[in-house]
Scaffold this motif. Sequence first.
Motif, PDB file in Angstrom:
ATOM      1  N   ASP A  31       0.825  -1.108  -0.158  1.00 21.87           N
ATOM      2  CA  ASP A  31      -0.035  -0.120  -0.097  1.00 21.87           C
ATOM      3  C   ASP A  31       0.814   1.298  -0.111  1.00 21.87           C
ATOM      4  OD1 ASP A  31      -2.035   1.640   0.119  1.00 21.87           O
ATOM      5  OD2 ASP A  31      -2.667   1.059   2.063  1.00 21.87           O
ATOM      6  N   ILE A  32       1.194   1.742  -1.181  1.00 25.54           N
ATOM      7  CA  ILE A  32       1.899   2.944  -1.267  1.00 25.54           C
ATOM      8  C   ILE A  32       1.181   4.451  -1.378  1.00 25.54           C
ATOM      9  CG2 ILE A  32       3.725   4.054  -3.025  1.00 25.54           C
ATOM     10  CD1 ILE A  32       4.188   1.152  -4.004  1.00 25.54           C
ATOM     11  N   PRO A  33       1.440   5.471  -0.695  1.00 22.56           N
ATOM     12  CA  PRO A  33       0.653   6.694  -1.104  1.00 22.56           C
ATOM     13  C   PRO A  33       0.802   7.112  -2.376  1.00 22.56           C
ATOM     14  CG  PRO A  33       2.285   6.636   0.800  1.00 22.56           C
ATOM     15  CD  PRO A  33       2.656   5.500   0.142  1.00 22.56           C
ATOM     16  N   PHE A  34      -0.376   7.488  -2.914  1.00 22.61           N
ATOM     17  CA  PHE A  34      -0.563   7.632  -4.509  1.00 22.61           C
ATOM     18  C   PHE A  34       0.455   8.621  -4.770  1.00 22.61           C
ATOM     19  CE2 PHE A  34      -2.213   9.384  -8.013  1.00 22.61           C
ATOM     20  CZ  PHE A  34      -2.534   8.297  -9.102  1.00 22.61           C
ATOM     21  N   TYR A  35       0.706   9.591  -3.886  1.00 21.20           N
ATOM     22  CA  TYR A  35       1.461  10.749  -4.634  1.00 21.20           C
ATOM     23  C   TYR A  35       3.230  10.404  -4.496  1.00 21.20           C
ATOM     24  CZ  TYR A  35       0.202  14.882  -6.625  1.00 21.20           C
ATOM     25  OH  TYR A  35      -0.192  15.701  -7.717  1.00 21.20           O
ATOM     26  N   THR A  36       3.410   9.469  -3.797  1.00 21.51           N
ATOM     27  CA  THR A  36       4.747   8.695  -4.110  1.00 21.51           C
ATOM     28  C   THR A  36       4.891   8.399  -5.659  1.00 21.51           C
ATOM     29  OG1 THR A  36       4.999   7.931  -1.822  1.00 21.51           O
ATOM     30  CG2 THR A  36       6.406   6.941  -3.281  1.00 21.51           C
ATOM     31  N   PHE A  37       3.884   7.700  -5.847  1.00 22.77           N
ATOM     32  CA  PHE A  37       3.694   7.256  -7.400  1.00 22.77           C
ATOM     33  C   PHE A  37       3.857   8.601  -8.440  1.00 22.77           C
ATOM     34  CE2 PHE A  37       0.548   4.829 -10.355  1.00 22.77           C
ATOM     35  CZ  PHE A  37       1.381   4.444 -11.236  1.00 22.77           C
ATOM     36  N   VAL A  38       2.991   9.456  -7.923  1.00 24.89           N
ATOM     37  CA  VAL A  38       2.975  10.844  -9.031  1.00 24.89           C
ATOM     38  C   VAL A  38       4.306  11.529  -8.754  1.00 24.89           C
ATOM     39  CG1 VAL A  38       1.899  12.898  -9.212  1.00 24.89           C
ATOM     40  CG2 VAL A  38       0.417  11.068  -8.597  1.00 24.89           C
ATOM     41  N   GLN A  39       4.795  11.382  -7.628  1.00 27.55           N
ATOM     42  CA  GLN A  39       6.299  12.352  -7.656  1.00 27.55           C
ATOM     43  C   GLN A  39       7.347  11.543  -8.443  1.00 27.55           C
ATOM     44  OE1 GLN A  39       6.604  12.419  -3.318  1.00 27.55           O
ATOM     45  NE2 GLN A  39       6.574  14.681  -3.312  1.00 27.55           N
ATOM     46  N   LYS A  40       7.212  10.091  -8.606  1.00 31.96           N
ATOM     47  CA  LYS A  40       8.163   9.543  -9.354  1.00 31.96           C
ATOM     48  C   LYS A  40       7.814   9.284 -10.817  1.00 31.96           C
ATOM     49  CE  LYS A  40      12.023   6.910  -9.433  1.00 31.96           C
ATOM     50  NZ  LYS A  40      13.134   7.759  -9.511  1.00 31.96           N
ATOM     51  N   LYS A  41       6.566   8.872 -11.001  1.00 32.97           N
ATOM     52  CA  LYS A  41       5.826   8.821 -12.239  1.00 32.97           C
ATOM     53  C   LYS A  41       5.224   9.651 -12.866  1.00 32.97           C
ATOM     54  CE  LYS A  41       9.012   5.512 -12.819  1.00 32.97           C
ATOM     55  NZ  LYS A  41       9.995   5.343 -13.787  1.00 32.97           N
ATOM     56  N   GLY A  42       5.172  10.821 -12.400  1.00 32.60           N
ATOM     57  CA  GLY A  42       3.880  11.850 -12.899  1.00 32.60           C
ATOM     58  C   GLY A  42       4.030  12.249 -14.157  1.00 32.60           C
ATOM     59  N   LEU A  43       5.348  12.270 -14.741  1.00 30.95           N
ATOM     60  CA  LEU A  43       5.307  12.765 -16.349  1.00 30.95           C
ATOM     61  C   LEU A  43       4.911  11.518 -17.113  1.00 30.95           C
ATOM     62  CD1 LEU A  43       6.531  14.227 -18.341  1.00 30.95           C
ATOM     63  CD2 LEU A  43       8.842  13.589 -18.254  1.00 30.95           C
ATOM     64  N   SER A  44       5.182  10.267 -16.962  1.00 27.62           N
ATOM     65  CA  SER A  44       4.564   9.288 -17.854  1.00 27.62           C
ATOM     66  C   SER A  44       3.288   9.253 -17.490  1.00 27.62           C
ATOM     67  CB  SER A  44       5.371   7.940 -17.332  1.00 27.62           C
ATOM     68  OG  SER A  44       6.725   8.121 -17.382  1.00 27.62           O
ATOM     69  N   MET A  45       2.658   9.435 -16.384  1.00 29.83           N
ATOM     70  CA  MET A  45       1.217   9.164 -16.018  1.00 29.83           C
ATOM     71  C   MET A  45       0.504  10.211 -16.719  1.00 29.83           C
ATOM     72  SD  MET A  45      -0.489   9.302 -12.441  1.00 29.83           S
ATOM     73  CE  MET A  45       0.625   8.166 -11.444  1.00 29.83           C
ATOM     74  N   MET A  46       0.786  11.533 -16.636  1.00 29.77           N
ATOM     75  CA  MET A  46      -0.024  12.725 -17.146  1.00 29.77           C
ATOM     76  C   MET A  46       0.503  13.046 -18.425  1.00 29.77           C
ATOM     77  SD  MET A  46      -0.350  14.840 -13.655  1.00 29.77           S
ATOM     78  CE  MET A  46       1.526  14.824 -13.005  1.00 29.77           C
ATOM     79  N   GLY A  47       1.478  12.859 -18.940  1.00 29.46           N
ATOM     80  CA  GLY A  47       1.940  13.480 -20.365  1.00 29.46           C
ATOM     81  C   GLY A  47       2.541  14.725 -20.090  1.00 29.46           C
ATOM     82  N   GLN A  48       3.623  15.239 -20.998  1.00 28.86           N
ATOM     83  CA  GLN A  48       4.486  16.360 -20.845  1.00 28.86           C
ATOM     84  C   GLN A  48       3.397  17.605 -20.860  1.00 28.86           C
ATOM     85  OE1 GLN A  48       8.133  16.118 -21.215  1.00 28.86           O
ATOM     86  NE2 GLN A  48       7.684  17.768 -20.055  1.00 28.86           N
ATOM     87  N   LYS A  49       2.767  17.829 -21.564  1.00 28.90           N
ATOM     88  CA  LYS A  49       1.804  18.971 -21.236  1.00 28.90           C
ATOM     89  C   LYS A  49       1.124  19.417 -20.109  1.00 28.90           C
ATOM     90  CE  LYS A  49      -1.836  22.079 -23.975  1.00 28.90           C
ATOM     91  NZ  LYS A  49      -2.281  22.552 -22.753  1.00 28.90           N
ATOM     92  N   CYS A  50       0.455  18.408 -19.685  1.00 31.90           N
ATOM     93  CA  CYS A  50      -0.224  18.447 -18.545  1.00 31.90           C
ATOM     94  C   CYS A  50       0.795  18.477 -17.200  1.00 31.90           C
ATOM     95  CB  CYS A  50      -0.898  17.128 -18.066  1.00 31.90           C
ATOM     96  SG  CYS A  50      -1.858  17.380 -16.480  1.00 31.90           S
ATOM     97  N   PHE A  51       1.940  17.696 -17.208  1.00 31.71           N
ATOM     98  CA  PHE A  51       2.840  17.817 -16.320  1.00 31.71           C
ATOM     99  C   PHE A  51       3.429  19.200 -16.128  1.00 31.71           C
ATOM    100  CE2 PHE A  51       7.317  17.224 -14.537  1.00 31.71           C
ATOM    101  CZ  PHE A  51       7.085  16.377 -13.545  1.00 31.71           C
ATOM    102  N   ASP A  52       3.769  19.994 -17.208  1.00 31.93           N
ATOM    103  CA  ASP A  52       4.261  21.314 -17.016  1.00 31.93           C
ATOM    104  C   ASP A  52       3.073  22.272 -16.761  1.00 31.93           C
ATOM    105  OD1 ASP A  52       6.552  20.230 -18.324  1.00 31.93           O
ATOM    106  OD2 ASP A  52       6.181  20.746 -20.311  1.00 31.93           O
ATOM    107  N   GLU A  53       2.099  21.968 -17.201  1.00 31.70           N
ATOM    108  CA  GLU A  53       1.052  23.072 -17.080  1.00 31.70           C
ATOM    109  C   GLU A  53       0.644  22.986 -15.575  1.00 31.70           C
ATOM    110  OE1 GLU A  53      -1.745  26.187 -17.719  1.00 31.70           O
ATOM    111  OE2 GLU A  53      -0.087  25.263 -19.220  1.00 31.70           O
ATOM    112  N   PHE A  54       0.598  21.948 -15.018  1.00 33.97           N
ATOM    113  CA  PHE A  54       0.187  21.938 -13.570  1.00 33.97           C
ATOM    114  C   PHE A  54       1.318  21.623 -12.621  1.00 33.97           C
ATOM    115  CE2 PHE A  54      -3.431  20.802 -16.177  1.00 33.97           C
ATOM    116  CZ  PHE A  54      -4.385  21.759 -15.512  1.00 33.97           C
ATOM    117  N   ASP A  55       2.379  21.905 -12.827  1.00 31.79           N
ATOM    118  CA  ASP A  55       4.052  21.879 -11.785  1.00 31.79           C
ATOM    119  C   ASP A  55       4.033  20.577 -11.481  1.00 31.79           C
ATOM    120  OD1 ASP A  55       4.324  24.395 -12.479  1.00 31.79           O
ATOM    121  OD2 ASP A  55       3.162  25.020 -10.825  1.00 31.79           O
ATOM    122  N   GLY A  56       3.453  19.351 -12.232  1.00 30.85           N
ATOM    123  CA  GLY A  56       3.709  18.033 -11.708  1.00 30.85           C
ATOM    124  C   GLY A  56       2.659  17.601 -10.668  1.00 30.85           C
TER     125      GLY A  56
END
Length: 620
Positions: free
Chosen positions: A312-337
């Motif tokens: 059971d991993i905090p979801f934001y650990t996942f985002v902090q490590k793989k947010g770019l792959s998860m959301m895509g470049q445009k979204c990642f840049d627009e929303f500061d990760g």
Amino acid sequence: MSFMFKPLAYDDMSAVNKIDLPREVKESLVVGNDKVGISIAKHCIENMKNNGYSLAIDGYVSAEFDVVLKGIREYCKKRNIKLTTINIKDYYKSESEIDELTKKSLPLNYDDDPVLLFGKLFEGSMDDLMDQDKLNSLCGVLKKKNEGITAVYGLGSAIKNIRNLCDAVAYIDVTPKVAAIRAREKRFANIGDKNPREFNLLMRRNYFVDFEIVFKLREELLNEYGIDFYILGNDDNNYMLMDGSSLETVLETLVHYPFRAKPVYLEGIWGGEYIRKIRNIPQDISSNIAWIFEFIPMETSIVVDIDGNYVDIPFYTFVQKKGLSMMGQKCFDEFDGYFPIRFNYDDTWHSDGNMSIQVHPDEDFVMDNYNELGRQDEAYYVIATGHGAKTYAGFKGDGKELVELAKKSERDHQDIDYQKYVNSVESVPGKQIMIPAGTIHASGRNQFILELGSLTLGSYTYKIYDYNRKDKEGQFRPIHTKNAEKVLHFERDSEWVRQNIVIEPILISESQDYKEYIVGRTDLMYYQTNRIELNTHGKYEGNNSGQFTVITLVDGEEIEVYSKSNPEFRFTQKYLEIVTIPATIDDYIIEAKGYQPVVIHKTFLRDNYTHYKNEKYKNR
């Protein structure tokens, strides 16, 4: 960070992600409190240089370091290895110095904030809470490389100055729900405090200061590959450990699958009964489940099945490590990760009342007053209703008169004929109500709503009228008319609501298998919602276009969602489950299973969206 105050101590373990992992990852998982400490101690001893080894043991807020130290200590004693432990608390600034440093983040403004919920995000880091003279002396000790194992432990033990002098870093991660429960149980104090504050003050300080700086440090460690031992410290009796490379493999594999987060349940005065019946939640858990944080990224976690162990991993650990792959470049840049949309359920089905009449602020107000990232828009999608269900949005009378009556009611607790002033629409399953920041609104009694929100950070809800209800402690619930008056759009009346935010469905695509409608779209909000009506055994094909899509099964039994190009990346989704199709999956298929047609709610970022309407906040 987490703004979750009162989660129920209930684990819904139906949200398990089954992914294909290599054998070495499965074999590397260590399960059991003593085994975790022993495994770390063995590694340290085997890799000693000149008979010395130094280790930093850091973690998320509420992490309990003694559990890990106990196993290390016992193993070292058996092997006759010297162990020196250094508590980083001894190297913080004084309690009064930290209070002075953080006081701008925690203003005492009782007029606008009667129970002290709000504040400003602290802009500093963990380093700012350290006494530099003491820290320099600690670094001097670590440079000497004393004999045996030297373990520096506690929040901040892995700041750059320390970790650069250590041979390895261990990190104890904790889910937001567990951290909130431990706070409620007064099992820890704020950073630098000797004793726990009152619960609401402890959590306020957590949100605006402690969570923020620990969150930043965790991201730094994850993205610099600075974690050698990743420990999950959620279960007091069953800690889990994997090495840093195994964590990387787990998260890199997971981000290629459609995935579901693990929901969190919260009680509330207006809570209902729908979710309890659907998910067979025991009655003794709570008599009024109001909110279901089904997929609020800052509040939830993600469970991965590793060889029969539910990790059971905090979801934001996942985002902090793989947010770019998860959301895509445009979204990642627009929303500061940051993951830009949150999803929860509001349950007033068979309850005694409505949600409070409320409003949320726009980006200027949020950024100027709270130092947050942006506006707070919402959207309600009606899933199920009982008799007389309504959703309130916009004014139908004199809004300023309502605010004045609300101020008076706050003083004398006289009831208001709120329906004279607040517009309502009939709630029927399938109706979408978009709620841009500044719009007065409330979910009425006797319905079950899918609520969407912009961004994933704090919750700035200004209650205008709450029917003079009292909380469990017998206190009138706080009202925020002063802030509400500053952000309300009084011109948003019944006609504006009808023309702008409660649209009739627009058919955009159909085949022999399905029909797809736009159900929620407004230029005031950066995401759009569609409804897909899929026939029994029908298939729907979609495309992510380099971003992500979130789908909710709002009617029907079961669907299968999978990558068209790589069908092994799939998830079997049940009624009311929310699944994210990450940007790694470009083309996807949704297939109706079971014996009945299904209805799917689909959320995605609009073309040419922008997060910051006001240019002064760009690249702040």
